[in-house]
Design an enzyme around this catalytic site. Structure first.
Site, PDB file in Angstrom:
ATOM      1  N   ASP A   1     -10.761  33.024  39.254  1.00  0.00           N
ATOM      2  CA  ASP A   1     -12.051  33.500  38.758  1.00  0.00           C
ATOM      3  C   ASP A   1     -11.959  33.854  37.275  1.00  0.00           C
ATOM      4  O   ASP A   1     -11.013  34.514  36.856  1.00  0.00           O
ATOM      5  CB  ASP A   1     -12.474  34.760  39.533  1.00  0.00           C
TER       6      ASP A   1
ATOM      7  N   ASP B   1      -8.819  31.175  45.140  1.00  0.00           N
ATOM      8  CA  ASP B   1      -9.446  30.502  44.000  1.00  0.00           C
ATOM      9  C   ASP B   1      -8.983  31.186  42.722  1.00  0.00           C
ATOM     10  O   ASP B   1      -8.170  32.109  42.772  1.00  0.00           O
ATOM     11  CB  ASP B   1     -10.979  30.553  44.124  1.00  0.00           C
TER      12      ASP B   1
ATOM     13  N   ASP C   1     -14.029  29.694  40.003  1.00  0.00           N
ATOM     14  CA  ASP C   1     -15.337  30.303  39.738  1.00  0.00           C
ATOM     15  C   ASP C   1     -15.388  30.750  38.283  1.00  0.00           C
ATOM     16  O   ASP C   1     -14.446  31.374  37.793  1.00  0.00           O
ATOM     17  CB  ASP C   1     -15.560  31.543  40.619  1.00  0.00           C
TER      18      ASP C   1
END
Ligand code: 8DG
Ligand code: MN
Ligand code: MN
Length: 369
Positions: free
Chosen positions: A206, A204, A293
């Site tokens: 962040d 992902d 995120d």
């Protein structure tokens, strides 16, 4: 018989936060074997065992040279009997029987496939596995009711299981930066997580968001999310409000690893125009789904949030363990509390936090434990 290589390795300190753990290291084959066993323990919800294998792997990552014989590891910390047995077998036979059996096991394969669905943890995956569900396709056929996160997880399964590359992370960084500056001029964003540690890919992207004037960041996430949504950048998002309250009596016990910042777990729709690197888009697809995120911290907690969200997960765990056991302090992504002095310790940089903990500063690229 005492070969030159036997003497070459000095004993390393036992907490990962006391030493540098680089991204590139010299014992990949051994570490891969230990990682499989760690992963299997985590998927079986055997946290203690998982941590033991992770610590052993991290110790090997810190070694300055390749290990050829298990005797070279004499005197090193973090290596339990089980890990040493695995290392010895890999060194002598090229593979470790337990690792090979684990890799091939139906349960391990199914648990990996199912927890690879965004929104699915080990508990849920295990329940499904025992019902005979082994793959995302089995799950879709089963007609199980899925929550919103899991539905998105199934829908974007292939994209979300492709590694995200640095170029894509940077492209998303530009989008988030635009969103943030539109809704709150002066706010700043920082790339955190694995990419800050120098990784070239991740599962992902962040980001940490803050504003130099304390209080201005309140409610920021909702505005950023609305902007991103209106522009068509979000395929999924779940925003959580800030619920942090500093207690005069110190942090709650036991301190939770989960922090209480305003945050958003999301799935971005990244198009070809935004990222010229989208060669992995299959066929005619002009976009891909990417997990992102975002966390918002008040300026006064920024250094703690930065340290807490840069990772790695094991490095964070080691920092907290060091704080409690060696300094009688409680470290979180919000603060550091000194239980002896009964007071919170403030810091404006990661360097200051390491100093308050009595640790040599380890830069992000050395936190790949
Ligand atoms: P990757 O995505 O490149 O695969 O690895 P990563 O960036 O190191 O892992 P991550 O799962 O994205 O987590 C990044 C850091 O964020 C990690 O140190 C742990 C931290 N983190 C969460 N959730 C939470 C949370 O709820 N509270 C706190 N304090 N930290 C968290 O992922
Ligand atoms: Mn990450
Ligand atoms: Mn993350």
């Amino acid at each position: 018989l005492c070969g030159a290589d036997e003497l070459a390795v000095v004993s390393l300190p036992s907490y990962a936060c006391q030493r540098h753990t680089p991204l590139l290291h010299h014992n990949t084959v051994l570490i891969d074997a230990l990682s499989i066993l760690a992963e299997n323990a985590e998927l079986s919800e055997n946290e203690g065992r998982g941590v033991a294998f992770r610590r052993a792997g991290a110790l090997l990552k810190s070694l300055p040279q390749e290990i050829r014989r298990v005797e070279q590891l004499r005197g090193q910390p973090c290596l339990g009997d089980h890990s040493l047995r695995v290392i010895k077998e890999v060194l002598e036979d090229g593979v470790c029987c337990e690792v090979e059996t684990t890799k091939e096991s139906r349960q391990f394969k199914a648990m990996k496939a199912l927890t690879g669905i965004f929104g699915v943890g080990a508990k849920t995956a295990d329940r499904w596995f025992r019902e005979g569900i082994h793959t995302p396709s089995d799950l879709q056929r089963s007609g199980h009711n899925l929550n919103r996160a899991q539905r998105a997880g199934v829908q974007y399964y292939d994209d979300l299981n492709q590694p995200v590359r640095k170029a894509e992370a940077d492209a998303i960084g530009l989008i988030v930066e635009k969103a943030v500056s539109e809704v709150l001029p002066g706010a700043k964003i920082t790339l955190i997580g694995g990419f800050r540690r120098g990784k070239e890919t991740g599962h992902d992207v962040d980001f940490l968001i803050t504003h130099p004037e304390e209080g201005r960041e309140e409610g920021l996430m909702a505005k950023v999310v609305s902007w991103l949504e209106a522009q068509g950048f979000l395929l999924y998002h779940k925003t959580t409000r800030n619920s942090y309250l500093e207690s005069k009596d110190g942090p709650a016990r036991p301190p939770s690893n989960m922090d209480r910042f305003e945050r958003c777990f999301s799935i971005f729709r990244l198009t070809r125009e935004e990222s010229s690197m989208l060669s992995q888009c299959s066929g005619s697809r002009s976009w891909m789904a990417v997990r992102v995120d975002m966390v918002v911290s008040p300026y006064s907690q920024f250094a703690f949030a930065l340290l807490g969200w840069t990772g790695s997960k094991l490095f964070e765990r080691e920092l907290r363990r060091w704080a409690v056991h060696e300094r009688a302090m409680t470290l979180s992504s919000h603060t550091l509390y000194d239980s002896t002095k009964r007071q919170y310790l403030r810091a404006n940089s990661e360097e200051e936090i390491f100093a308050l903990l009595g640790l040599e500063y380890i830069p992000p690229c050395g936190r790949n434990a």
